[in-house]
Scaffold this active site. Structure first.
Site, PDB file in Angstrom:
ATOM      1  N   ASP A   1      -4.244   5.871   6.154  1.00 55.39           N
ATOM      2  CA  ASP A   1      -4.691   7.093   6.824  1.00 55.39           C
ATOM      3  C   ASP A   1      -5.693   6.681   7.916  1.00 55.39           C
ATOM      4  OD1 ASP A   1      -5.301   9.748   7.359  1.00 55.39           O
ATOM      5  OD2 ASP A   1      -6.463  10.059   5.538  1.00 55.39           O
TER       6      ASP A   1
ATOM      7  N   GLU B   1       0.842  -1.203   0.000  1.00 49.82           N
ATOM      8  CA  GLU B   1       0.000   0.000   0.000  1.00 49.82           C
ATOM      9  C   GLU B   1       0.879   1.257   0.000  1.00 49.82           C
ATOM     10  OE1 GLU B   1      -2.587   1.457  -0.632  1.00 49.82           O
ATOM     11  OE2 GLU B   1      -4.061   1.317   0.974  1.00 49.82           O
ATOM     12  N   ASP B   2       0.355   2.351  -0.537  1.00 50.67           N
ATOM     13  CA  ASP B   2       1.104   3.613  -0.509  1.00 50.67           C
ATOM     14  C   ASP B   2       1.037   4.268   0.869  1.00 50.67           C
ATOM     15  OD1 ASP B   2      -1.616   4.144  -0.788  1.00 50.67           O
ATOM     16  OD2 ASP B   2      -1.402   5.437  -2.543  1.00 50.67           O
TER      17      ASP B   2
HETATM   18  P1  5GP Z   1      -7.752   5.501   4.349  1.00 48.63           P
HETATM   19  O1  5GP Z   1      -8.856   4.605   3.902  1.00 48.63           O
HETATM   20  O2  5GP Z   1      -6.702   4.777   5.169  1.00 48.63           O
HETATM   21  O3  5GP Z   1      -8.281   6.722   5.051  1.00 48.63           O
HETATM   22  O4  5GP Z   1      -7.077   6.084   3.057  1.00 48.63           O
HETATM   23  C1  5GP Z   1      -6.211   5.323   2.285  1.00 48.63           C
HETATM   24  C2  5GP Z   1      -6.045   5.915   0.914  1.00 48.63           C
HETATM   25  O5  5GP Z   1      -6.309   7.321   0.919  1.00 48.63           O
HETATM   26  C3  5GP Z   1      -4.626   5.775   0.432  1.00 48.63           C
HETATM   27  O6  5GP Z   1      -4.436   4.560  -0.234  1.00 48.63           O
HETATM   28  C4  5GP Z   1      -4.478   6.977  -0.470  1.00 48.63           C
HETATM   29  O7  5GP Z   1      -4.972   6.664  -1.765  1.00 48.63           O
HETATM   30  C5  5GP Z   1      -5.376   8.022   0.146  1.00 48.63           C
HETATM   31  N1  5GP Z   1      -4.639   8.945   1.022  1.00 48.63           N
HETATM   32  C6  5GP Z   1      -4.685   9.018   2.368  1.00 48.63           C
HETATM   33  N2  5GP Z   1      -3.863   9.968   2.839  1.00 48.63           N
HETATM   34  C7  5GP Z   1      -3.286  10.520   1.757  1.00 48.63           C
HETATM   35  C8  5GP Z   1      -2.322  11.563   1.579  1.00 48.63           C
HETATM   36  O8  5GP Z   1      -1.799  12.189   2.507  1.00 48.63           O
HETATM   37  N3  5GP Z   1      -1.960  11.829   0.288  1.00 48.63           N
HETATM   38  C9  5GP Z   1      -2.485  11.177  -0.781  1.00 48.63           C
HETATM   39  N4  5GP Z   1      -2.064  11.525  -1.978  1.00 48.63           N
HETATM   40  N5  5GP Z   1      -3.401  10.202  -0.656  1.00 48.63           N
HETATM   41  C10 5GP Z   1      -3.790   9.873   0.597  1.00 48.63           C
END
Ligand code: 5GP
Length: 181
Positions: free
Chosen positions: A103, A99-100
């Site tokens: 969050d 995963e990148d």
């Molecule tokens: P989560 O479901 O954990 O809130 O979000 C995961 C996804 O949100 C990541 O795979 C990414 O695509 C996007 N994301 C969350 N934080 C960031 C950030 O700081 N920058 C970018 N570009 N994408 C983010």
């Protein structure tokens, strides 16, 4: 260098490469003598998975998955959609989701639930970046490149509105930047 206007470097290409080597060594140790399926989460993980994969000595297979809860915005919509499903057989396999960034953990929690339905031997997560303080559930990544504060990061695969994935380092956007994009 692409997109030079973002001079704020959070992690350099070299730092990322070095950390990927350390993590690959850990994965090699954990899966010694076994095969792993690397599942690349599109699109943000494409550079990071290359760094991990080329340093592994365990046998690997590769597939892709696309799940999203973000559109052209900096905040999660909270609704996760699987947009591309991996075709590879996961039954009794060691899966490492690459995963990148994690969050809130919403996306990964949903994705892991879907993958478990396919009967893998185990499912681990290797993320380039982790915002532990933003977590809204009990999701925990097994391999973490870097812990970061609550910043909106771009570059090294990560986008803002599909742009800036080509930055060869990890940068971040501030409020003033967004006005000028
Ligand atoms: P989560 O479901 O954990 O809130 O979000 C995961 C996804 O949100 C990541 O795979 C990414 O695509 C996007 N994301 C969350 N934080 C960031 C950030 O700081 N920058 C970018 N570009 N994408 C983010």
């Amino acid at each position: 260098m692409a997109n030079q206007k973002f001079g704020k470097i959070l992690f350099t290409e070299e730092q990322i490469a070095n950390r990927a080597k350390e993590i690959a060594a850990q994965i090699d140790k954990d899966f010694e003598g076994e095969e792993v399926i690397l599942l690349c989460t599109l699109k943000g993980s494409i550079l990071w998975i290359g760094d991990i994969m080329k340093n592994l000595t365990v046998k690997t297979k590769l597939d892709f998955i696309s799940a999203s809860s973000y559109g052209a915005s900096k905040t999660s919509s909270g609704v996760v959609k699987i947009k591309f499903d991996p075709e590879i057989n996961m039954y009794n396999a060691n899966i490492i989701v690459v995963e990148d960034i994690v969050d809130t953990g919403n996306t990964l929690k949903y994705v892991l639930g879907k993958l478990e339905e396919r009967g893998p031997k185990c499912v681990k997560v290797c993320t380039m970046l982790n915002k532990e303080a933003r977590r809204t559930n009990d999701f925990h990544a097994d391999y973490v490149g870097f812990e970061i504060d609550d910043l909106f990061v771009i570059g090294y695969g990560l986008d803002f509105d599909q742009k800036y994935r080509d930055l060869p380092y990890i940068s971040y956007l501030e409020e003033d930047d967004v006005d000028s994009l």
